[in-house]
Structures are given as C-alpha cells and as structure tokens.
Design a protein around this motif. Structure first.
Motif, PDB file in Angstrom:
ATOM      1  N   ARG A   1       0.830  -1.203   0.000  1.00  0.00           N
ATOM      2  CA  ARG A   1       0.000   0.000   0.000  1.00  0.00           C
ATOM      3  C   ARG A   1       0.868   1.257   0.000  1.00  0.00           C
TER       4      ARG A   1
ATOM      5  N   ARG B   1       0.847   3.982  -2.954  1.00  0.00           N
ATOM      6  CA  ARG B   1       0.600   5.392  -2.670  1.00  0.00           C
ATOM      7  C   ARG B   1       1.739   6.247  -3.236  1.00  0.00           C
TER       8      ARG B   1
ATOM      9  N   GLN C   1       1.322   9.156  -6.053  1.00  0.00           N
ATOM     10  CA  GLN C   1       1.778  10.526  -5.811  1.00  0.00           C
ATOM     11  C   GLN C   1       2.852  10.928  -6.824  1.00  0.00           C
TER      12      GLN C   1
END
Length: 361
Positions: free
Chosen positions: A229, A233, A237
C-alpha cells in the motif's frame, strides 16, 4: 488477497512455492567446482571440489547467477548494476544468517524479504527464465533516448506532451526522461512484489485452514500488504507530480535533480523529523546526489569504452587493443564499486525515512 495491480505490460509469474522460485528459474546449474578441461579441478583431480578463487561473490548461488548473466550477454552497464545488486543481496543474507543464529528471525519475515528481493533481481535482469522479461536500468542515464519505451500509455502521453510543449530545455527533457523511467521501474518492482505476495497467499490457502493460521503468519501478511500500500501510494503521488511537471514545466524552486533523491526528499518532508533532523537529511541527500552523478558519469564512460573497444578489436593493432582493454577493465571495476556504494547508501537513507514515517504512526 492483494489485487492492486499497476499497468506496466508485465504478466503474472507462474504459481510456484515461494521458497523454490529462485532455485527453479535458474535452470540446471552446473555443480560447483566442475569447470572445463582447463580448470583446476580437471588438472588437479585429487583436490576436493570448491569454488575457483576468482569468483565474484562468497555465496555460490550468487556466483552462479553472475555466470548466467554473463552468458545472457547483458550490456556492460547492466552487468555493473547487477553486480552491485548481488553484492548488496550478499551483505543482507550474511546479516540475516547472524540474526537467525541468534534467534532473532523467529517469524521468518526477514528471510521472506530476502527472497522477495532476490525475485526482484531475477526479474529485473531477465534471469527468471521469462522470455518477455525486460531489463531495468536503475536511475537510467539521462541521454534522452527513447529506445527502451515507458510501457505505460499514460507515461508515454506525458512524455509526448512535454516534448511538444516548448516549455522544456534539452537538459530539462533529459531530467524528465530519467524521472519517467524511474517511475516505470517502481511500477515494475511493485508488480513483482504483488505477484510474490499473491502466490504466498495462495500457498497458505491451499496448505492450511485459514483458522489455523498463526498470529505470526497473519502479522507477516499484514506487513507485506502495508508495504505494498505504501508503494502504491508513492507510485500514485509520483505520477501526479510528473503529470504536473509535464503540463507546467520545472519550477525554479526544484532542489534536486536525481529521481531517487527527489523521492527520498518528498518522503522525508512528510516523515516525523524535527526541523534540525530534516535539515541534516537534506544535506545528506545533497551528498548522495553527487555520488549518483559520479556513478552515472562512470556508467556512461563504461558504455563509451565498450563501444571503442569493440571497434579497436576489429581494426586496431595489439597495442591499442591492450590499452583499451585496460581502461575498460578499470571502468568496469569503478562502476561496480560506485554502484554498490550508491545502492547501499540509498538503502540506508530509505530505511531512515521509513522508520521515521512509522514512528509517526
């Protein structure tokens, strides 16, 4: 079960037991200590079989990987990067053996991480037996070439928009190309780790009743899901940031040039660092970026030297060939040495940021 696959043109790996994968993909290895007719073992058969003293690594399985890579005829730069990765893997495996002897890896999580890291190396350098696997050049050289491709249509679209916008200088386009390649590599590594986790879960589901899974096993799987995760992420980003750059160009406030340093700095600013710690980390990142630039210089020189040596071997005299071989060998060793130092430094910096972020939680 993990299902966050990121598009990268990479198919799933075959369902094999995790611990067997690094062994099976390498194919039938030659028995250690049995060389050709001119080897020491053939000429001195009374001596017990052992690894030749010229081996690159202390671990035989890594020597065999190194030999396989040379048979695959990887480029000089790829070989220098692989050497650094294997050197780091060897260091980590010896550290793990010490921990295991002291009973400090009871849940086997550190061993599993070593296996995951080795799987990444196998896929990264086409050593996993998959014909469609492609090489990954970590922190690729910024020469602006597009022959490798970006694999993801979204990245290709960003690159095309940037090239045709007129907002970028040649140097800025080189920098953006490096960042896009770095993003592609993060996606590849994420998908390899996702495949590994999926196979691990399938093994658990087929081997035991879920109700019988120990708390240690549950914690280990949760930890791997959390790692994925975090990676996902970071990928999301990173893409948003690249999308903004492709539309608006680079601002004058850009502090770092190298993709790995930019990633570390973005993570550090959201970590649980004090103002003094953050400033210290910033200074260390500046030194790290200089180290990366020096490594990139030697990688480029190694590639040029290899091309020149190929030409001289065809048309040059013995003296020129000998001189170019010496320079090529020197650049090989320098690229290996700096490659290992860069990867080790990056691993250390990443660990510090990761610990700071988890402490915040």
């Amino acid at each position: 079960m993990a299902r966050w696959r990121v598009a990268s043109g990479q198919r799933g790996l075959p369902a094999l037991p995790l611990l067997l994968l690094p062994l099976l993909v390498l194919g039938p290895w030659r028995a250690a200590g049995h060389g050709g007719k001119y080897s020491r073992e053939k000429n001195e058969p009374e001596r017990p079989p052992k690894r030749e003293p010229g081996g690159e690594f202390r671990m035989e399985k890594l020597n065999q990987l190194w030999e396989k890579a040379q048979r695959l005829q990887l480029s000089p730069v790829e070989l220098s990067e692989l050497h650094a990765d294997l050197k780091l893997q060897e260091r980590d495996e010896f550290s793990w053996k010490k921990l295991k002897a002291e009973g400090l890896d009871e849940d086997g999580e550190k061993e599993a991480k070593l296996i995951r890291n080795l799987n990444v190396i196998l896929a990264k350098y086409r050593l996993d037996g998959r014909k469609d696997a492609r090489a990954v050049s970590g922190n690729a050289l910024g020469d602006g070439t597009e022959q490798d491709g970006l694999e993801d249509p979204r990245l290709e679209k960003l690159w095309h928009k940037a090239k045709t916008s007129g907002k970028f200088s040649r140097e800025e386009l080189d920098k953006l190309w490096r960042e896009l390649q770095h993003h592609r590599e993060k996606v590849r590594e994420y998908n390899i780790l996702l495949d590994t986790l999926s196979r691990t879960e399938e093994i658990h589901e087929n081997a035991i009743n879920p109700a019988d899974m120990s708390r240690v096993q549950e914690e280990a799987l949760r930890s791997r899901h959390a790692e994925l995760r975090d990676r996902l992420r970071g990928i999301s980003q990173g893409f948003d940031r690249l999308q903004g750059i492709s539309h608006q160009g680079y601002g004058a406030e850009a502090e770092f040039e190298e993709p790995r340093v930019i990633d570390l700095w973005d993570l550090a600013r959201t970590a649980n660092f004090t103002e003094k710690e953050l400033e210290s980390f910033r200074e260390e990142l500046k030194h790290f970026e200089v180290k990366i630039e020096k490594h990139n210089h030697y990688r480029k020189q190694l590639e040029i030297s290899h091309q020149k040596l190929q030409h001289v071997e065809r048309f040059g005299d013995h003296e020129h060939v000998s001189r170019n071989k010496e320079r090529y060998a020197m650049l090989q060793e320098k690229a290996k040495e700096l490659g290992y130092k860069v990867k080790k430094h990056f691993q250390d910096l990443s660990g510090r940021v990761s610990r700071a972020r988890h402490n915040e939680l």
